[in-house]
Motif scaffolding. Sequence first.
Motif, short mmCIF file in Angstrom:
data_model
loop_
_atom_site.label_atom_id
_atom_site.label_comp_id
_atom_site.label_asym_id
_atom_site.label_seq_id
_atom_site.Cartn_x
_atom_site.Cartn_y
_atom_site.Cartn_z
N THR A 227 -29.31 5.38 14.39
CA THR A 227 -28.59 5.91 15.55
C THR A 227 -27.88 7.18 15.13
OG1 THR A 227 -28.24 3.66 16.35
CG2 THR A 227 -26.88 5.37 17.33
N SER A 228 -27.85 8.15 16.04
CA SER A 228 -27.23 9.44 15.71
C SER A 228 -25.80 9.25 15.22
CB SER A 228 -27.26 10.34 16.95
OG SER A 228 -26.64 11.58 16.67
N GLY A 229 -25.50 9.83 14.07
CA GLY A 229 -24.16 9.79 13.52
C GLY A 229 -23.85 8.55 12.71
N SER A 230 -24.87 7.67 12.49
CA SER A 230 -24.64 6.46 11.71
C SER A 230 -25.79 6.28 10.71
CB SER A 230 -24.55 5.24 12.63
OG SER A 230 -25.77 5.06 13.32
N PRO A 231 -25.56 5.55 9.64
CA PRO A 231 -26.63 5.34 8.65
C PRO A 231 -27.71 4.41 9.18
CG PRO A 231 -24.68 4.05 8.10
CD PRO A 231 -24.29 4.93 9.26
N ASP A 232 -28.82 4.37 8.47
CA ASP A 232 -29.92 3.49 8.86
C ASP A 232 -29.48 2.02 8.79
OD1 ASP A 232 -31.39 5.73 9.10
OD2 ASP A 232 -32.70 5.38 7.38
N GLN A 233 -29.90 1.27 9.79
CA GLN A 233 -29.61 -0.16 9.81
C GLN A 233 -30.89 -0.93 9.52
OE1 GLN A 233 -27.93 -1.60 13.45
NE2 GLN A 233 -28.25 -3.76 12.92
N ASN B 289 -32.36 5.60 19.93
CA ASN B 289 -32.46 5.12 18.55
C ASN B 289 -33.84 5.47 18.01
OD1 ASN B 289 -29.90 3.95 18.81
ND2 ASN B 289 -30.79 2.07 19.66
N VAL B 290 -33.90 5.67 16.72
CA VAL B 290 -35.18 5.92 16.05
C VAL B 290 -35.51 4.70 15.19
CG1 VAL B 290 -36.44 7.38 14.44
CG2 VAL B 290 -34.81 8.40 16.04
N LYS B 291 -36.67 4.11 15.46
CA LYS B 291 -37.06 2.90 14.72
C LYS B 291 -38.33 3.16 13.91
CE LYS B 291 -35.12 -0.64 17.76
NZ LYS B 291 -35.39 -1.88 18.53
N HIS B 292 -38.34 2.62 12.71
CA HIS B 292 -39.52 2.62 11.85
C HIS B 292 -39.91 1.17 11.60
CE1 HIS B 292 -37.72 6.58 11.02
NE2 HIS B 292 -38.96 6.98 10.81
N LYS B 293 -41.16 0.84 11.88
CA LYS B 293 -41.63 -0.54 11.70
C LYS B 293 -42.91 -0.55 10.87
CE LYS B 293 -39.91 -2.06 16.24
NZ LYS B 293 -40.28 -2.71 17.52
N ALA B 294 -43.03 -1.59 10.05
CA ALA B 294 -44.25 -1.80 9.27
C ALA B 294 -44.49 -3.29 9.16
CB ALA B 294 -44.14 -1.17 7.89
N SER B 295 -45.75 -3.69 9.22
CA SER B 295 -46.08 -5.11 9.11
C SER B 295 -47.45 -5.25 8.46
CB SER B 295 -46.09 -5.79 10.48
OG SER B 295 -47.08 -5.20 11.31
N ALA B 296 -47.66 -6.37 7.81
CA ALA B 296 -48.94 -6.67 7.17
C ALA B 296 -49.16 -8.17 7.19
CB ALA B 296 -48.98 -6.15 5.74
N THR B 297 -50.39 -8.58 7.52
CA THR B 297 -50.77 -9.99 7.54
C THR B 297 -52.11 -10.15 6.85
OG1 THR B 297 -49.60 -10.34 9.63
CG2 THR B 297 -51.23 -12.00 8.99
N ILE B 298 -52.19 -11.11 5.94
CA ILE B 298 -53.44 -11.41 5.23
C ILE B 298 -53.71 -12.91 5.35
CG2 ILE B 298 -54.65 -11.40 3.02
CD1 ILE B 298 -52.93 -9.06 2.17
N HIS B 299 -54.91 -13.25 5.74
CA HIS B 299 -55.32 -14.66 5.80
C HIS B 299 -56.67 -14.80 5.11
CE1 HIS B 299 -56.02 -18.72 7.30
NE2 HIS B 299 -57.24 -18.33 7.64
#
Length: 348
Positions: free
Chosen positions: A244-250, A211-221
């Motif tokens: 996942t190959s052959g399926s749209p992004d989840q 699977n190919v995953k893209h992650k992003a996060s941000a925290t401000i205090h």
Amino acid sequence: MRLHFVGLLLAVTAFATEEIEVLPMMEDTTVVTKADSEGWVAVTNKTQKLDDVSSVDIAKEKRRQRMENKEKEKSEEEPPEDTKVDTITVKGAVLQGQVSELTADYLEFNLIYGKGNIQIKYDDIEQLSTEHQYHIFYKGKETTGQIVAIKEHAFLVIKHGDIEETVQISNIDRFLISTRENDSLENQFRNLSPYTRGNVDIGLEYESGTNVKHKASATIHLERKMMQYRSTFDLDYNYETTKTSGSPDQLNKNDYTLFFEQDYYLSKGDFVFGQLGFDFDEPRGIKGRAYPAIGAGHRFGESRDTWIQIKGGGGYVHERFFEYPNNSYFSGFMGVGASYKFENRSPI
């Protein structure tokens, strides 16, 4: 031919004699110098023949003198090292170093002959004076100067110019080294915004495999503490997709939380507060959740970085969903929080 050779030798000797200068040195040492066309000299000792001073010797001497000149210029340009010390007397022992932190309950001192800070209670301090200048913020006011005395274990005498000012230690909100002593960008920012501090964390992540995953996060205090008032703001955002190959992004995550709290301290540890929070969570179907609340609490702790806090109160919750009807209700809550700052320090 023999007479001609002798005459030439005498002429060379006479010419060399005109260029020789004998310098008196230590009792057992005589230094002979030989000049070239640029005025540079080659140095030899009394056991070395003048004819042995070659162009190589002159080149070496040039290099040595250039190095000496550079070192001299460098030493003249470099400012003298900071030799200022703060002096504190604790139970009859005189300590030297620098005040690194000052709170309502203790003073932290960084010794010049050791590593790490020591905590000293004000009841144990007999005398205190500083050569460093500090920027002190108290009761909405500020002053910059040297500490010249401590009175009754509860008051600092600050001197700036010919003026002496007495400041109650328990009223000090922030204690910083002056920008005159430390002009770094970090210290300038601290002095410019002494009551506010915070942190920002941003993360990006990419995973490749089945699977190919893209992650992003941000925290401000952000936190602002001035006299009896404390304000806190928090933002937390998360985003994640999986392909996942052959399926749209989840879509796995697309959520954020906003939180604001205003505290008012009735005493050293007791406070009342009002807060407002808001949530958004697309995968869970939450279009928006708002939850204002009021309550009271108590903070146990010796500093702004080390504490345990309990609080409770009541509030109101209003929820909106993407696929479900809206929902509203009253709520009650109780919370516990804690903070600890790891440092290399020892109590005294």
